[in-house]
Design an enzyme around this catalytic site. Structure first.
Site, PDB file in Angstrom:
ATOM      1  CG  ASP A   1      -1.887  -1.104   1.265  1.00 32.01           C
ATOM      2  OD1 ASP A   1      -2.219  -1.597   0.173  1.00 32.01           O
ATOM      3  OD2 ASP A   1      -2.327  -1.488   2.357  1.00 32.01           O
TER       4      ASP A   1
HETATM    5  N1  URA Z   1      -1.535  -6.038   3.734  1.00 31.91           N
HETATM    6  C1  URA Z   1      -1.944  -4.767   3.736  1.00 31.91           C
HETATM    7  O1  URA Z   1      -2.914  -4.426   4.398  1.00 31.91           O
HETATM    8  N2  URA Z   1      -1.263  -3.884   2.997  1.00 31.91           N
HETATM    9  C2  URA Z   1      -0.168  -4.204   2.296  1.00 31.91           C
HETATM   10  O2  URA Z   1       0.421  -3.330   1.653  1.00 31.91           O
HETATM   11  C3  URA Z   1       0.256  -5.533   2.297  1.00 31.91           C
HETATM   12  C4  URA Z   1      -0.443  -6.443   3.017  1.00 31.91           C
END
Ligand code: URA
Length: 237
Positions: free
Chosen positions: A102
């Protein structure tokens, strides 16, 4: 591969620029000056431009410490910069990230041009474990921990946790072998907590190099590439 294409891939030149370099007689292949753009470069040949070795055009494997605020996608029209901005010298090779992170998450982004490896690393079938260092808003209670270890249901399917290690009251190391959308954040939300910081620290057997600062990268070593390939049963080429 044709010599002009080889040079444009390896050096990020336009085909016209590559042709020009070849025409000037600056390129040798296995010690011989080659002036023909359509010369077919033999497999494993040593290509020099003005006596300097040209980087291999084989697949690229980079370990990038993605900082928060960068996208793990290659789009350029968004509100945030792409991870590509951190590796400008590789952009012409069109690398991509094997597994998303993310925009507000940080840590290990495996950047590669090897589509097959990337596919297997992210595909649930191959169950490649990824480890996250997770900071939580509130201390993790024994009940929350138990629920997580039992398998919290998301989208009607339980999330299988490979390992959960408490680093402190509200910091954990979590290892999962799947990569569903926002899976870590949703998992903790589901049990009544909230992720305040998320950092990927390991992919398969490879740990994020502690020598890397945010935004820095290095190439994977041949041994690391071998380990990753072995994990997803890809033969070394
Ligand atoms: N889980 C999440 O919530 N975000 C990520 O970037 C990777 C795994």
């Amino acid at each position: 591969m044709r010599l002009d294409k080889y040079l444009s891939k390896a050096l990020g030149l336009t085909r016209k620029e590559a042709k020009e370099v070849i025409r000037r007689g600056e390129v040798t292949v296995n010690g011989e000056v080659i002036k023909k753009a359509d010369y077919k470069v033999p497999e494993g040949a040593t290509v020099l431009v003005e006596g300097r070795a040209v980087g291999s055009v084989g697949p690229v494997y980079l370990m990038l410490y993605k900082p928060k605020g960068y996208l793990s996608t290659t789009e350029r029209d968004k509100d945030y910069p792409s991870f590509l901005d951190l590796i400008p010298e590789y952009e012409h090779l069109k690398p991509f990230a094997a597994g998303r992170l993310d925009v507000d998450a940080e840590g290990f982004l495996l950047v590669t041009t090897d589509g097959q490896l990337a596919h297997r690393i992210t595909h649930p079938k191959w169950k490649v474990p990824k480890t996250y260092e997770v900071e939580l808003e509130k201390p993790l209670t024994p009940e929350q921990e138990e629920k997580i270890l039992k398998g919290v249901e998301l989208d009607g399917k339980p999330v299988k946790v490979e390992k959960l290690e408490k680093l402190s009251e509200s910091r954990v190391l979590l290892t999962l072998s799947e990569g569903r959308f926002h899976v870590v954040k949703r998992l903790f939300k589901e049990v009544g907590n909230r992720v305040t910081n998320l950092k990927r620290v390991k992919i398969g057997p490879i740990e994020l190099d502690p020598a890397l600062a945010e935004g820095e990268y290095r190439e994977l070593t041949p041994e690391e590439v071998r380990e990753l390939k072995k994990l997803v049963r890809l033969e070394e080429t």
